[in-house]
Scaffold this motif. Sequence first.
Motif, short mmCIF file in Angstrom:
data_model
loop_
_atom_site.label_atom_id
_atom_site.label_comp_id
_atom_site.label_asym_id
_atom_site.label_seq_id
_atom_site.Cartn_x
_atom_site.Cartn_y
_atom_site.Cartn_z
N GLU A 1 56.69 76.91 -17.98
CA GLU A 1 56.21 78.28 -17.95
C GLU A 1 56.75 78.87 -16.15
O GLU A 1 56.36 80.04 -15.88
CB GLU A 1 55.44 78.76 -18.89
CG GLU A 1 55.15 78.08 -20.26
CD GLU A 1 53.31 78.08 -20.43
OE1 GLU A 1 53.62 78.36 -21.77
OE2 GLU A 1 52.07 77.65 -19.58
N ASP B 1 60.14 79.46 -15.49
CA ASP B 1 60.70 80.94 -15.96
C ASP B 1 60.29 82.08 -15.97
O ASP B 1 61.15 82.94 -15.18
CB ASP B 1 60.48 80.63 -17.84
CG ASP B 1 60.88 79.61 -18.25
OD1 ASP B 1 62.73 78.53 -17.86
OD2 ASP B 1 60.88 78.85 -18.96
N MET C 1 49.42 76.85 -17.12
CA MET C 1 50.43 77.37 -17.31
C MET C 1 51.26 75.76 -16.74
O MET C 1 50.96 74.97 -15.44
CB MET C 1 51.38 78.51 -16.42
CG MET C 1 52.07 78.56 -15.60
SD MET C 1 53.21 79.83 -14.57
CE MET C 1 52.04 80.39 -13.99
#
Length: 74
Positions: free
Chosen positions: A5, A8, A1
């Motif tokens: 990402e 978020d 990740m």
Amino acid sequence: MNRAEYNDLMKNVMNILENPNGNFGKKFMTGNPDTDAEILKNAEMMAAVALIAVDEYYSFLTKAAFEGNVEDEI
């Protein structure tokens, strides 16, 4: 990740946790703004650690699968 990402996902998790009518809110929130702010700050730190742990775990599984020894590692 990657970091975007992660950010978020953390934003989504915190939106869920901040919902006073959600599972977390009903169980842990007190209605006191100062207390709730502290609870959410601690929850954010716990969520961050959990996301990093899950990311590391899945990175490990991906590496093991790529190397062909998933069954040996699980």
